[in-house]
Design a protein around this motif. Structure first.
Motif, PDB file in Angstrom:
ATOM      1  N   GLY A 145      53.946  43.788  23.952  1.00 33.89           N
ATOM      2  CA  GLY A 145      53.047  43.474  23.006  1.00 33.89           C
ATOM      3  C   GLY A 145      52.114  42.065  23.512  1.00 33.89           C
ATOM      4  N   LEU A 146      52.360  41.751  24.608  1.00 23.46           N
ATOM      5  CA  LEU A 146      51.764  40.604  24.899  1.00 23.46           C
ATOM      6  C   LEU A 146      50.742  40.998  26.179  1.00 23.46           C
ATOM      7  CD1 LEU A 146      54.535  38.279  25.178  1.00 23.46           C
ATOM      8  CD2 LEU A 146      52.829  38.167  23.344  1.00 23.46           C
ATOM      9  N   VAL A 147      50.088  39.864  26.831  1.00 25.66           N
ATOM     10  CA  VAL A 147      49.036  39.919  28.007  1.00 25.66           C
ATOM     11  C   VAL A 147      49.774  38.828  29.061  1.00 25.66           C
ATOM     12  CG1 VAL A 147      47.191  40.605  26.439  1.00 25.66           C
ATOM     13  CG2 VAL A 147      47.454  38.194  27.269  1.00 25.66           C
ATOM     14  N   PRO A 148      49.408  39.279  30.140  1.00 23.82           N
ATOM     15  CA  PRO A 148      49.739  38.278  31.503  1.00 23.82           C
ATOM     16  C   PRO A 148      48.997  37.013  31.118  1.00 23.82           C
ATOM     17  CG  PRO A 148      49.469  40.457  32.198  1.00 23.82           C
ATOM     18  CD  PRO A 148      48.922  40.607  30.779  1.00 23.82           C
ATOM     19  N   ASP A 149      49.421  35.870  30.799  1.00 27.17           N
ATOM     20  CA  ASP A 149      48.607  34.888  30.561  1.00 27.17           C
ATOM     21  C   ASP A 149      48.871  33.570  31.347  1.00 27.17           C
ATOM     22  OD1 ASP A 149      51.232  34.392  29.387  1.00 27.17           O
ATOM     23  OD2 ASP A 149      50.198  33.121  27.791  1.00 27.17           O
ATOM     24  N   LEU A 150      49.748  33.802  32.391  1.00 31.60           N
ATOM     25  CA  LEU A 150      50.138  32.585  33.235  1.00 31.60           C
ATOM     26  C   LEU A 150      49.198  32.571  34.503  1.00 31.60           C
ATOM     27  CD1 LEU A 150      53.875  32.551  32.315  1.00 31.60           C
ATOM     28  CD2 LEU A 150      52.126  31.026  31.495  1.00 31.60           C
ATOM     29  N   THR A 151      48.009  32.859  34.386  1.00 34.23           N
ATOM     30  CA  THR A 151      46.968  32.796  35.504  1.00 34.23           C
ATOM     31  C   THR A 151      47.106  33.840  36.751  1.00 34.23           C
ATOM     32  OG1 THR A 151      48.261  31.512  37.246  1.00 34.23           O
ATOM     33  CG2 THR A 151      47.171  30.264  35.472  1.00 34.23           C
ATOM     34  N   GLY A 152      48.066  34.906  36.375  1.00 28.93           N
ATOM     35  CA  GLY A 152      48.342  36.163  37.221  1.00 28.93           C
ATOM     36  C   GLY A 152      47.099  37.154  37.391  1.00 28.93           C
ATOM     37  N   THR A 153      46.271  37.211  36.328  1.00 30.27           N
ATOM     38  CA  THR A 153      45.299  38.486  36.436  1.00 30.27           C
ATOM     39  C   THR A 153      44.114  38.112  37.473  1.00 30.27           C
ATOM     40  OG1 THR A 153      44.016  37.336  34.452  1.00 30.27           O
ATOM     41  CG2 THR A 153      45.746  38.770  33.884  1.00 30.27           C
ATOM     42  N   HIS A 154      43.843  36.862  37.647  1.00 29.10           N
ATOM     43  CA  HIS A 154      42.801  36.654  38.555  1.00 29.10           C
ATOM     44  C   HIS A 154      43.395  37.111  40.053  1.00 29.10           C
ATOM     45  CE1 HIS A 154      39.933  34.794  41.237  1.00 29.10           C
ATOM     46  NE2 HIS A 154      39.145  34.744  40.313  1.00 29.10           N
ATOM     47  N   PRO A 155      44.228  36.277  40.324  1.00 23.94           N
ATOM     48  CA  PRO A 155      44.681  37.049  41.743  1.00 23.94           C
ATOM     49  C   PRO A 155      45.233  38.429  42.094  1.00 23.94           C
ATOM     50  CG  PRO A 155      46.310  35.421  40.886  1.00 23.94           C
ATOM     51  CD  PRO A 155      45.125  35.317  40.010  1.00 23.94           C
ATOM     52  N   LEU A 156      45.723  38.955  40.681  1.00 24.59           N
ATOM     53  CA  LEU A 156      46.194  40.315  41.025  1.00 24.59           C
ATOM     54  C   LEU A 156      44.768  41.162  41.222  1.00 24.59           C
ATOM     55  CD1 LEU A 156      48.413  42.556  40.883  1.00 24.59           C
ATOM     56  CD2 LEU A 156      48.028  42.322  38.561  1.00 24.59           C
ATOM     57  N   VAL A 157      43.770  40.805  40.583  1.00 27.24           N
ATOM     58  CA  VAL A 157      42.628  41.798  40.650  1.00 27.24           C
ATOM     59  C   VAL A 157      42.087  41.315  42.043  1.00 27.24           C
ATOM     60  CG1 VAL A 157      40.302  42.145  39.897  1.00 27.24           C
ATOM     61  CG2 VAL A 157      42.115  41.973  38.118  1.00 27.24           C
ATOM     62  N   SER A 158      41.873  40.127  42.469  1.00 24.14           N
ATOM     63  CA  SER A 158      41.491  40.009  43.664  1.00 24.14           C
ATOM     64  C   SER A 158      42.358  40.591  44.799  1.00 24.14           C
ATOM     65  CB  SER A 158      41.699  38.305  43.960  1.00 24.14           C
ATOM     66  OG  SER A 158      40.692  37.473  43.107  1.00 24.14           O
ATOM     67  N   LEU A 159      43.414  40.878  44.905  1.00 25.63           N
ATOM     68  CA  LEU A 159      44.169  41.361  45.779  1.00 25.63           C
ATOM     69  C   LEU A 159      44.433  42.884  45.770  1.00 25.63           C
ATOM     70  CD1 LEU A 159      47.443  39.174  45.294  1.00 25.63           C
ATOM     71  CD2 LEU A 159      45.880  39.226  47.536  1.00 25.63           C
ATOM     72  N   VAL A 160      44.365  43.527  44.555  1.00 26.30           N
ATOM     73  CA  VAL A 160      44.587  44.902  44.621  1.00 26.30           C
ATOM     74  C   VAL A 160      43.352  45.619  43.975  1.00 26.30           C
ATOM     75  CG1 VAL A 160      46.930  44.810  44.590  1.00 26.30           C
ATOM     76  CG2 VAL A 160      45.850  45.027  42.461  1.00 26.30           C
ATOM     77  N   GLY A 161      42.367  45.004  43.321  1.00 22.56           N
ATOM     78  CA  GLY A 161      41.288  45.676  42.880  1.00 22.56           C
ATOM     79  C   GLY A 161      41.603  45.823  41.223  1.00 22.56           C
ATOM     80  N   TYR A 162      40.404  46.115  40.258  1.00 23.10           N
ATOM     81  CA  TYR A 162      40.551  46.267  38.841  1.00 23.10           C
ATOM     82  C   TYR A 162      41.324  47.371  38.458  1.00 23.10           C
ATOM     83  CZ  TYR A 162      39.278  47.938  34.335  1.00 23.10           C
ATOM     84  OH  TYR A 162      39.300  48.630  33.207  1.00 23.10           O
ATOM     85  N   ALA A 163      41.017  48.751  39.263  1.00 21.53           N
ATOM     86  CA  ALA A 163      41.747  49.654  38.645  1.00 21.53           C
ATOM     87  C   ALA A 163      43.315  49.834  38.814  1.00 21.53           C
ATOM     88  CB  ALA A 163      41.061  51.001  39.299  1.00 21.53           C
ATOM     89  N   ARG A 164      43.496  49.280  40.129  1.00 20.82           N
ATOM     90  CA  ARG A 164      45.061  49.364  40.379  1.00 20.82           C
ATOM     91  C   ARG A 164      46.151  48.234  39.505  1.00 20.82           C
ATOM     92  NH1 ARG A 164      47.806  51.993  44.405  1.00 20.82           N
ATOM     93  NH2 ARG A 164      45.924  52.089  45.835  1.00 20.82           N
ATOM     94  N   ALA A 165      45.007  47.098  39.307  1.00 20.50           N
ATOM     95  CA  ALA A 165      45.641  45.761  38.272  1.00 20.50           C
ATOM     96  C   ALA A 165      45.737  46.416  37.030  1.00 20.50           C
ATOM     97  CB  ALA A 165      44.873  44.714  38.433  1.00 20.50           C
ATOM     98  N   LEU A 166      44.910  46.948  36.491  1.00 23.79           N
ATOM     99  CA  LEU A 166      44.949  47.650  35.361  1.00 23.79           C
ATOM    100  C   LEU A 166      45.987  48.595  35.151  1.00 23.79           C
ATOM    101  CD1 LEU A 166      43.957  47.850  32.271  1.00 23.79           C
ATOM    102  CD2 LEU A 166      42.572  49.869  32.988  1.00 23.79           C
TER     103      LEU A 166
END
Length: 263
Positions: free
Chosen positions: A156-177
């Motif tokens: 019930g949480l979100v990734p909040d430890l700075t991981g969302t920006h590098p993940l989207v940069s590496l794999v793109g929005y759709a795959r990161a989602l």
């Protein structure tokens, strides 16, 4: 400073330095290097104690897993000894909660600072906070048994430890989602295919592969690597023309330095 001096060893984190290479080790294999606020403070302190001579920082975990993520004790009413539980934090004011999460994030931010290149050597599980800690590094060398998963949504949480920006940069929005919303495991072979992993090797070869990458990074002059890292990190936030200008300015600095005309 002698080979592999230990500069810090506390709360599941050990920092050792050998000349231009620092190694940060998660040292609680019995709990698969589960994370806690105390560990995050220790990681932040390791970053503060990093000598200016260090060029490469290797992050690794002892035992079978890199890090299995947040210690679930954080969600119990009692929390950790001497720490407010996450439930208590949620009952506090907005500013206090925001400040506490910001303090946790500090453990994940310094790995991308301009003057070092950071490498995560990942084996076994890298789940939740463990996944985000691997993403905090510039590069990832993975064993064939590595498994990444962002399980925050299942709690019930979100990734909040700075991981969302590098993940989207590496794999793109759709795959990161898809990875975050489903919480599924991304195994090493897929991680390499989609850009999460730079190198995948058999588990027994993980230390040697990490050492080889470290040596290759050290072969180039430090200032050239620092300038190149800054150019690449800023590229996505610039237009094509802005990036051309940034390249010219960086190259001018390098040429003047090589000619002995630098400041």
């Amino acid at each position: 400073m002698t080979a592999s001096d230990t500069l810090f060893d506390q709360d599941g984190v050990r920092l050792s330095v050998d000349d231009a290479v620092a190694t940060v080790t998660l040292t609680n294999p019995a709990k698969r290097n589960a994370q806690s606020p105390a560990l995050w403070r220790a990681l932040t302190e390791a970053g503060r104690r990093l000598p200016g001579t260090v060029r490469i920082v290797v992050l690794q975990g002892e035992g079978k897993s890199f890090s299995a993520g947040l210690d679930r004790q954080a969600f119990t009413p009692e929390g950790f000894d001497g720490e407010p539980s996450f439930l208590d934090l949620a009952r506090g004011g907005d500013e206090a909660l925001d400040a506490e999460i910001a303090a946790y994030q500090e453990a994940f931010t310094w790995w991308r600072r301009a003057d070092v290149v950071s490498i995560a050597a990942v084996q076994g599980h890298a789940i939740g906070a463990g996944f985000q800690l691997a993403l905090a590094c510039d590069l990832r060398v993975c064993a064939e048994d590595a498994q990444f998963a962002m399980r925050e949504t299942s709690l019930g949480l979100v990734p909040d430890l700075t991981g969302t920006h590098p993940l989207v940069s590496l794999v793109g929005y759709a795959r990161a989602l898809e990875i975050c919303a489903t919480g599924r495991f991304v195994h090493a072979a897929e991680a390499e295919r989609i850009g999460l992993a730079n190198v995948v090797v058999p588990l027994a070869e993980l230390p040697a592969a990490t050492a080889d990458l470290t040596a290759a990074l050290l072969a180039a002059p430090r200032d050239a690597v620092v300038e190149t890292k800054a150019l690449l990190r800023g590229a996505l936030g610039r237009t094509y023309e802005e990036q051309r200008v940034a390249e010219r300015a960086a190259q001018a600095r390098r040429l003047r330095d090589l000619a002995g005309l630098g400041e």
